[in-house]
Write a protein that holds these residues in place. Structure first.
Motif, PDB file in Angstrom:
ATOM      1  N   VAL A 190       0.829  -1.207   0.000  1.00  0.00           N
ATOM      2  CA  VAL A 190       0.000   0.000   0.000  1.00  0.00           C
ATOM      3  C   VAL A 190       0.861   1.254   0.000  1.00  0.00           C
ATOM      4  N   ILE A 191       1.912   1.274   0.816  1.00  0.00           N
ATOM      5  CA  ILE A 191       2.784   2.451   0.901  1.00  0.00           C
ATOM      6  C   ILE A 191       3.497   2.673  -0.429  1.00  0.00           C
ATOM      7  N   ASN A 192       3.933   1.601  -1.050  1.00  0.00           N
ATOM      8  CA  ASN A 192       4.594   1.709  -2.362  1.00  0.00           C
ATOM      9  C   ASN A 192       3.653   2.279  -3.410  1.00  0.00           C
ATOM     10  N   ASN A 193       2.390   1.817  -3.383  1.00  0.00           N
ATOM     11  CA  ASN A 193       1.394   2.325  -4.323  1.00  0.00           C
ATOM     12  C   ASN A 193       1.106   3.799  -4.077  1.00  0.00           C
ATOM     13  N   LEU A 194       1.082   4.193  -2.816  1.00  0.00           N
ATOM     14  CA  LEU A 194       0.837   5.595  -2.473  1.00  0.00           C
ATOM     15  C   LEU A 194       1.972   6.481  -2.973  1.00  0.00           C
ATOM     16  N   MET A 195       3.207   6.008  -2.788  1.00  0.00           N
ATOM     17  CA  MET A 195       4.363   6.766  -3.265  1.00  0.00           C
ATOM     18  C   MET A 195       4.331   6.884  -4.793  1.00  0.00           C
ATOM     19  N   ALA A 196       3.998   5.788  -5.466  1.00  0.00           N
ATOM     20  CA  ALA A 196       3.916   5.810  -6.933  1.00  0.00           C
ATOM     21  C   ALA A 196       2.832   6.779  -7.399  1.00  0.00           C
ATOM     22  N   LEU A 197       1.726   6.830  -6.665  1.00  0.00           N
ATOM     23  CA  LEU A 197       0.636   7.742  -7.015  1.00  0.00           C
ATOM     24  C   LEU A 197       1.065   9.201  -6.873  1.00  0.00           C
ATOM     25  N   ILE A 198       1.784   9.508  -5.788  1.00  0.00           N
ATOM     26  CA  ILE A 198       2.256  10.883  -5.552  1.00  0.00           C
ATOM     27  C   ILE A 198       3.203  11.322  -6.668  1.00  0.00           C
ATOM     28  N   VAL A 199       4.149  10.442  -7.014  1.00  0.00           N
ATOM     29  CA  VAL A 199       5.113  10.763  -8.081  1.00  0.00           C
ATOM     30  C   VAL A 199       4.390  10.919  -9.413  1.00  0.00           C
ATOM     31  N   SER A 200       3.441  10.034  -9.695  1.00  0.00           N
ATOM     32  CA  SER A 200       2.690  10.113 -10.951  1.00  0.00           C
ATOM     33  C   SER A 200       1.913  11.423 -11.041  1.00  0.00           C
ATOM     34  N   LEU A 201       1.271  11.826  -9.940  1.00  0.00           N
ATOM     35  CA  LEU A 201       0.513  13.080  -9.928  1.00  0.00           C
ATOM     36  C   LEU A 201       1.427  14.275 -10.160  1.00  0.00           C
ATOM     37  N   PHE A 202       2.625  14.228  -9.587  1.00  0.00           N
ATOM     38  CA  PHE A 202       3.579  15.321  -9.787  1.00  0.00           C
ATOM     39  C   PHE A 202       3.948  15.452 -11.262  1.00  0.00           C
ATOM     40  N   TYR A 203       4.220  14.324 -11.900  1.00  0.00           N
ATOM     41  CA  TYR A 203       4.617  14.378 -13.307  1.00  0.00           C
ATOM     42  C   TYR A 203       3.434  14.662 -14.223  1.00  0.00           C
ATOM     43  N   ILE A 204       2.239  14.308 -13.800  1.00  0.00           N
ATOM     44  CA  ILE A 204       1.042  14.712 -14.551  1.00  0.00           C
ATOM     45  C   ILE A 204       0.895  16.235 -14.503  1.00  0.00           C
ATOM     46  N   CYS A 205       1.182  16.824 -13.336  1.00  0.00           N
ATOM     47  CA  CYS A 205       1.149  18.290 -13.203  1.00  0.00           C
ATOM     48  C   CYS A 205       2.179  18.944 -14.135  1.00  0.00           C
ATOM     49  N   LEU A 206       3.374  18.343 -14.225  1.00  0.00           N
ATOM     50  CA  LEU A 206       4.385  18.869 -15.150  1.00  0.00           C
ATOM     51  C   LEU A 206       3.893  18.786 -16.592  1.00  0.00           C
ATOM     52  N   THR A 207       3.218  17.690 -16.923  1.00  0.00           N
ATOM     53  CA  THR A 207       2.670  17.530 -18.277  1.00  0.00           C
ATOM     54  C   THR A 207       1.641  18.604 -18.583  1.00  0.00           C
ATOM     55  N   VAL A 208       0.787  18.899 -17.599  1.00  0.00           N
ATOM     56  CA  VAL A 208      -0.217  19.954 -17.764  1.00  0.00           C
ATOM     57  C   VAL A 208       0.462  21.306 -17.986  1.00  0.00           C
ATOM     58  N   LEU A 209       1.540  21.572 -17.233  1.00  0.00           N
ATOM     59  CA  LEU A 209       2.281  22.823 -17.411  1.00  0.00           C
ATOM     60  C   LEU A 209       2.853  22.935 -18.829  1.00  0.00           C
ATOM     61  N   ILE A 210       3.373  21.831 -19.339  1.00  0.00           N
ATOM     62  CA  ILE A 210       3.918  21.830 -20.705  1.00  0.00           C
ATOM     63  C   ILE A 210       2.815  22.109 -21.718  1.00  0.00           C
ATOM     64  N   ILE A 211       1.662  21.460 -21.554  1.00  0.00           N
ATOM     65  CA  ILE A 211       0.540  21.664 -22.478  1.00  0.00           C
ATOM     66  C   ILE A 211       0.081  23.118 -22.457  1.00  0.00           C
ATOM     67  N   VAL A 212      -0.060  23.686 -21.251  1.00  0.00           N
ATOM     68  CA  VAL A 212      -0.487  25.085 -21.114  1.00  0.00           C
ATOM     69  C   VAL A 212       0.519  26.024 -21.770  1.00  0.00           C
ATOM     70  N   SER A 213       1.821  25.762 -21.549  1.00  0.00           N
ATOM     71  CA  SER A 213       2.854  26.628 -22.125  1.00  0.00           C
ATOM     72  C   SER A 213       2.820  26.579 -23.649  1.00  0.00           C
ATOM     73  N   TYR A 214       2.538  25.398 -24.217  1.00  0.00           N
ATOM     74  CA  TYR A 214       2.488  25.289 -25.675  1.00  0.00           C
ATOM     75  C   TYR A 214       1.221  25.894 -26.260  1.00  0.00           C
ATOM     76  N   ILE A 215       0.141  25.861 -25.522  1.00  0.00           N
ATOM     77  CA  ILE A 215      -1.074  26.563 -25.968  1.00  0.00           C
ATOM     78  C   ILE A 215      -0.799  28.056 -26.049  1.00  0.00           C
ATOM     79  N   LYS A 216      -0.111  28.590 -25.035  1.00  0.00           N
ATOM     80  CA  LYS A 216       0.246  30.009 -25.052  1.00  0.00           C
ATOM     81  C   LYS A 216       1.220  30.320 -26.186  1.00  0.00           C
ATOM     82  N   LEU A 217       2.137  29.391 -26.446  1.00  0.00           N
ATOM     83  CA  LEU A 217       3.092  29.583 -27.541  1.00  0.00           C
ATOM     84  C   LEU A 217       2.382  29.656 -28.895  1.00  0.00           C
ATOM     85  N   VAL A 218       1.443  28.747 -29.099  1.00  0.00           N
ATOM     86  CA  VAL A 218       0.701  28.731 -30.369  1.00  0.00           C
ATOM     87  C   VAL A 218      -0.088  30.027 -30.539  1.00  0.00           C
TER      88      VAL A 218
END
Length: 307
Positions: A190-218
């Motif tokens: 359970v703890i391992n899954n929780l840690m994986a979820l936290i890391v995944s959410l962090f990188y999903i947030c980075l992905t959202v930032l990249i998408i937003v930045s490219y929308i502004k670029l376009v």
């Protein structure tokens, strides 16, 4: 009596037909590794030696190349060693180290590409503020961010997986990854899954930032022919790298977490290897071919070496 066993040696997947074709496999993967080393070392050295390339965009590109060298070294030497000896085993501590290197490299690629997206966003959308927002000190902080987050995330992940007692010893993959180590356990994860979820959410947030930045670029590029030219020249390779990175990491994660026995094993092997072949080999090549200044300085260095 506790029937859990702490194995010190894990077995890895044996490539199909390795008895007959291991020398062919060895030659192909040695060539791949050599190409990855040559391309990334050459590009890093060119950027380091040419003062004209000492700009944030090229510094981050150099960091990306160094990261590819780091990640490739986590897989290729061990796999080539296994092919030569036809012996696919790995000590548990080396397995953890390999998982740490390969996946911290994949995470570092994501953070570096995020920083590169920020760099392009400022360069095109806020050109007058570029030099004040991306000073040497701020570039240094961003580089530290690129490496620190992956290292901390993977260190915690490896520590959490190593605390588990295992009751199996076979990893159904050509190399070690943290989730495969966790699946060997007899205990609650359970703890391992929780840690994986936290890391995944962090990188999903980075992905959202990249998408937003490219929308502004376009949006910004619509207003100016100069901005459109700059976008396709400098953002084209970055977009290719983002798609390449996202595609390979997504399928590796899906295969690790939700793999089915109904899918042929060769499919999983192929997707697992894509992450270790496509980005470190093709992303630097695309930057060399697309970025005029890098291509010009690179060709100049090759001519100087030949002379």
């Amino acid at each position: 009596m506790d029937n859990k066993t702490h194995f010190t040696i894990y077995t890895l997947m044996e490539p199909r037909g390795s008895k007959s074709y291991r020398h062919i496999y060895f030659t192909c993967f040695l060539l791949l590794y050599a190409l990855i080393l040559v391309i990334n070392i050459w590009l890093s050295v060119v950027i380091a030696l040419e003062r004209a390339l000492h700009k944030p965009m090229y510094i981050f590109l150099c960091n990306l190349c160094i990261n590819y060298l780091y990640g490739a070294t986590g897989f290729y030497p061990k796999f080539l060693h296994d092919l030569i000896l036809d012996l696919y085993v790995i000590p548990s501590f080396m397995c953890s180290l390999q998982a740490f290197v390969i996946y911290s490299s994949a995470m570092c690629e994501c953070t570096t590409l995020t920083v590169m997206a920020f760099d392009r966003h400022v360069a095109i959308c806020q050109p007058l503020d570029y030099h004040s927002k991306l000073t040497k000190n701020k570039c240094g902080i961003l580089l530290v961010f690129c490496w620190t987050v992956p290292f901390i995330s993977m260190f915690i992940g490896v520590v959490l997986s190593n605390r588990l007692a295992v009751c199996k010893y076979h990893i159904d993959k050509l190399y070690c990854d943290n989730w495969s180590i966790v699946k060997l356990s007899c205990e609650s994860v359970v703890i391992n899954n929780l840690m994986a979820l936290i890391v995944s959410l962090f990188y999903i947030c980075l992905t959202v930032l990249i998408i937003v930045s490219y929308i502004k670029l376009v949006v910004a590029c619509k207003a100016s022919l100069e901005n459109r030219r700059k976008f396709w020249q400098t953002c084209g390779p970055h977009l290719f790298s983002l798609i390449n990175c996202g595609f390979t990491i997504f399928f590796d994660a899906m295969c690790n977490r939700y793999g089915s026995s109904d899918v042929p094993q060769n499919v999983y092997v192929a997707f697992a290897l894509l992450m270790l072949i496509l980005p470190p080999l093709f992303n630097p090549l695309v930057y060399v071919l697309k970025l005029k200044e890098v291509r010009k300085k690179g060709l100049k260095s090759c001519v100087n070496i030949i002379q």
